[in-house]
Design an enzyme around this catalytic site. Structure first.
Site, short mmCIF file in Angstrom:
data_model
loop_
_atom_site.label_atom_id
_atom_site.label_comp_id
_atom_site.label_asym_id
_atom_site.label_seq_id
_atom_site.Cartn_x
_atom_site.Cartn_y
_atom_site.Cartn_z
CG ASN A 135 -0.47 0.02 2.50
OD1 ASN A 135 0.65 -0.44 2.72
ND2 ASN A 135 -1.21 0.56 3.45
CG HIS A 159 7.93 -4.81 -1.39
ND1 HIS A 159 6.68 -4.58 -0.88
CD2 HIS A 159 8.52 -3.59 -1.48
CE1 HIS A 159 6.52 -3.29 -0.66
NE2 HIS A 159 7.63 -2.66 -1.00
CB SER A 161 3.86 -10.78 -5.72
OG SER A 161 2.47 -10.81 -5.54
CB SER A 211 -3.38 -8.96 6.50
OG SER A 211 -2.69 -10.16 6.21
CD GLU A 232 4.37 -1.20 13.01
OE1 GLU A 232 3.17 -0.95 13.22
OE2 GLU A 232 5.29 -0.60 13.59
CB CYS A 266 -2.50 0.18 8.53
SG CYS A 266 -1.15 1.34 8.78
CD GLU A 360 -7.02 -3.15 7.67
OE1 GLU A 360 -6.62 -4.28 7.31
OE2 GLU A 360 -6.24 -2.22 7.96
N1 LIG Z 1 0.39 -1.37 10.81
C1 LIG Z 1 1.02 -0.88 9.76
O1 LIG Z 1 1.96 -0.12 9.86
C2 LIG Z 1 0.57 -1.25 8.38
C3 LIG Z 1 1.05 -0.51 7.29
C4 LIG Z 1 0.63 -0.86 6.00
C5 LIG Z 1 -0.25 -1.90 5.82
N2 LIG Z 1 -0.70 -2.58 6.91
C6 LIG Z 1 -1.68 -3.65 6.71
O2 LIG Z 1 -1.33 -4.48 5.62
C7 LIG Z 1 -2.49 -4.99 5.00
C8 LIG Z 1 -2.47 -4.70 3.52
O3 LIG Z 1 -1.32 -5.18 2.95
P1 LIG Z 1 -1.25 -6.56 2.15
O4 LIG Z 1 -2.53 -6.82 1.47
O5 LIG Z 1 0.01 -6.55 1.36
O6 LIG Z 1 -1.10 -7.58 3.38
P2 LIG Z 1 -0.73 -9.12 3.34
O7 LIG Z 1 -0.75 -9.60 4.73
O8 LIG Z 1 -1.52 -9.83 2.35
O9 LIG Z 1 0.77 -9.13 2.81
C9 LIG Z 1 1.82 -8.40 3.43
C10 LIG Z 1 3.14 -9.06 3.08
O10 LIG Z 1 3.19 -10.31 3.76
C11 LIG Z 1 3.41 -11.36 2.81
N3 LIG Z 1 2.74 -12.54 3.35
C12 LIG Z 1 1.43 -12.65 3.67
N4 LIG Z 1 1.19 -13.89 4.16
C13 LIG Z 1 2.37 -14.55 4.14
C14 LIG Z 1 2.79 -15.87 4.49
N5 LIG Z 1 1.94 -16.76 5.00
N6 LIG Z 1 4.09 -16.20 4.34
C15 LIG Z 1 4.95 -15.31 3.84
N7 LIG Z 1 4.64 -14.05 3.48
C16 LIG Z 1 3.37 -13.68 3.63
C17 LIG Z 1 2.83 -10.83 1.52
O11 LIG Z 1 3.32 -11.52 0.41
C18 LIG Z 1 3.29 -9.38 1.60
O12 LIG Z 1 4.64 -9.27 1.23
C19 LIG Z 1 -3.65 -4.29 5.69
O13 LIG Z 1 -4.20 -5.13 6.67
C20 LIG Z 1 -2.99 -3.08 6.31
O14 LIG Z 1 -3.70 -2.53 7.39
C21 LIG Z 1 -0.31 -2.29 8.17
O1 LIG Z 2 -0.87 1.78 5.98
C1 LIG Z 2 -0.39 2.35 6.95
C2 LIG Z 2 0.33 3.65 6.90
C3 LIG Z 2 1.52 3.58 7.75
C4 LIG Z 2 2.31 4.85 7.84
O2 LIG Z 2 1.87 5.93 7.44
O3 LIG Z 2 3.45 4.77 8.35
#
Ligand SMILES: NC(=O)c1ccc[n+]([C@@H]2O[C@H](COP(=O)([O-])OP(=O)(O)OC[C@H]3O[C@@H](n4cnc5c(N)ncnc54)[C@H](O)[C@@H]3O)[C@@H](O)[C@H]2O)c1
Ligand SMILES: O=CCCC(=O)O
Length: 455
Positions: A135, A159, A161, A211, A232, A266, A360
């Protein structure tokens, strides 16, 4: 199931393919890990002035290539170009912050005891694996990597994909800045390979931004190896609007709190908890402002709303909205959809049993809940499994401050949107994860806080 051998990135705005990348072989991954491990032996001893000098080169590189990197982010995940530019600028600021402050933040902490000398030495751990979301393709990677490297660790990053082009560009930024080979490497790896990577002795800790589901999976794998994790994860931030809120001053911030990055943040305001006395005025002004947000080609400067980053993300959002409407939510504005595009949407009559309240929502949908008084508002704020942040808009700031102790989240913002800032710690509680990034907390996150005692 047969494992994919390639990733093809796609522009979500027009659904055209961008590039195809091959997953790294296990041999290539082993070579990268070995290189990170070897480099650590010298990098950990490199002077801090060398490390902070390199941060300045990174910032220069980002500045020089700002347009190129911004365009790449916009093409890969669809965010409006002005927001991509702001993201690169924030990464530059992060580098400046740590270049200026790392020496103080990492200095030994003297503690008087009966020893001749006793102190805490903040030593790096080794090679740290970062697993990052799409994101904020540059910001999330930098938020993790810059302090982690500056503390003397080396970094390998897997990262998301759909932003593989960004992942490789980020590695290039560090190489061009002059970091020794092996300090920062991108791994093009699938989920199964990640498990093997975490199990490798070279990896000393894992930082995941993603997530809740990914958090549980990664923490389990790392936990089995007794390796620390920093998580996070997702959020469901409340935005409280009390009767005395100054909407003229704060409306644009409130709209940005939900709609920034096309709602894919997030820490976005996801549940709007509005006191009855200001409800109609808020709803009218908020709706009017949301209606002005221009959807279009994200490469154009006047575009304020893009598509979501992938079509399946719009599917999920649509399901959450449909299920909430079935339970009685009203579509006050928006709710049209075309492939990865989801129109900014405002739902009213939202109650605590609806998916738009309990889950969410990762897209431009605002769930509005009317409450009769502030006590009711505060009760709803904490009724969530997530804990990233709460924001409140009120002129009674002293009164709002009384809530600091009651807010269970990692952040509480009064009269501003929850946002990250390199100077302040960032992170969550409950199902939003644990650990802190940024500020002093972030640079010490992957250090061995070693007690040194000299008699
Ligand atoms: N708290 C924060 O700072 C923050 C910041 C940005 C995004 N997010 C959260 O991230 C989510 C959105 O991002 P997304 O769709 O990329 O999340 P996602 O969990 O699908 O993927 C995040 C990363 O984890 C990897 N991943 C996921 N499951 C995995 C597994 N079982 N094994 C290995 N790698 C794995 C993915 O390939 C990707 O690189 C939202 O829930 C958002 O709130 C949180
Ligand atoms: O998706 C979350 C944003 C996180 C940030 O602004 O550092």
């Amino acid at each position: 199931m047969k494992m994919a051998t390639h990733i093809t990135t796609t522009n979500p705005y027009n659904n055209t393919s961008l590039e195809t990348y091959t997953y790294y072989s296990s041999e290539a991954i082993d070579n990268i890990l070995n290189s990170a491990n070897n480099t650590f032996k010298t990098w950990k001893k490199a002077s801090l002035s060398k490390k902070t000098e390199l941060l300045k080169h990174v910032a220069d590189n980002l500045s020089k290539n700002k347009e190129k990197y911004s365009k790449l982010m916009t093409l890969e995940m669809g965010k409006p170009i002005t927001e991509s530019i702001a993201e690169i600028e924030k990464c530059m600021y992060l580098c400046d912050f740590y270049a200026e402050n790392a020496a103080i933040l990492l200095s030994d902490e003297i503690i008087e005891t009966d020893a001749k000398e006793s102190f805490i030495s903040y030593d790096p751990l080794g090679c740290i694996l970062g697993i990052m979301p799409w994101n904020f393709p540059f910001w999330q990677a930098f938020r993790f990597a810059i302090p982690t490297l500056t503390a003397g660790n080396t970094v390998v990053m897997k990262h998301a994909s759909n932003v593989t082009g960004c992942a490789l560009a980020i590695q290039q930024v560090f190489e061009d800045a002059g970091y020794p080979k092996g300090c920062f490497s991108t791994l093009i790896a699938n989920h199964n390979t990640v498990e093997t990577i975490i199990e490798n002795d070279i990896i000393k800790a894992v930082s995941l931004t993603g997530s809740e589901k990914a958090g549980r999976e990664i923490a389990k794998i790392a936990g089995a190896q007794l390796k620390p994790t920093l998580l996070e994860l997702g959020g469901n931030n409340a935005c409280v609007i009390l009767n005395d809120a100054n909407l003229d001053a704060h409306l644009s911030t409130i709209v940005k709190a939900r709609m920034q990055n096309t709602g894919q943040s997030c820490i976005a305001a996801k549940r709007f908890i509005v006191e009855a006395g200001i409800y109609n005025e808020f709803l009218n002004k908020f709706t009017e402002a949301v209606a002005t947000l221009n959807f279009g080609d994200p490469l154009l400067e006047d575009t304020k709303i893009g598509t979501l980053a992938r079509e399946d993300l719009a599917d999920t959002l649509e399901e959450q909205i449909k299920a909430s409407v079935t339970k009685g939510a009203k579509v006050h504005y928006g709710n049209t959809r075309n492939k990865a595009y989801y129109q900014p949407t405002i739902l009213t009559n939202v109650t605590q049993d609806m998916p738009v309240f309990t889950e969410e929502t990762f897209g431009p949908v605002a769930a509005i809940i009317k409450v009769s008084n502030k006590e009711e508002a505060y009760k709803l704020v904490s009724n969530t499994k997530f804990g990233l942040g709460t924001m409140i808009f009120t002129e009674a700031v002293e009164d709002a401050r009384q809530q600091i102790i009651n807010i269970e989240d990692g952040a509480f913002f009064i009269n501003d949107m929850v946002k990250s800032d390199p100077r302040l710690p960032f992170g969550g509680t409950k199902n939003s994860g644990y650990g802190r990034e940024l500020s002093r907390e972030g640079i010490l996150a992957f250090t061995n806080k070693k007690t040194v005692y000299v008699k």
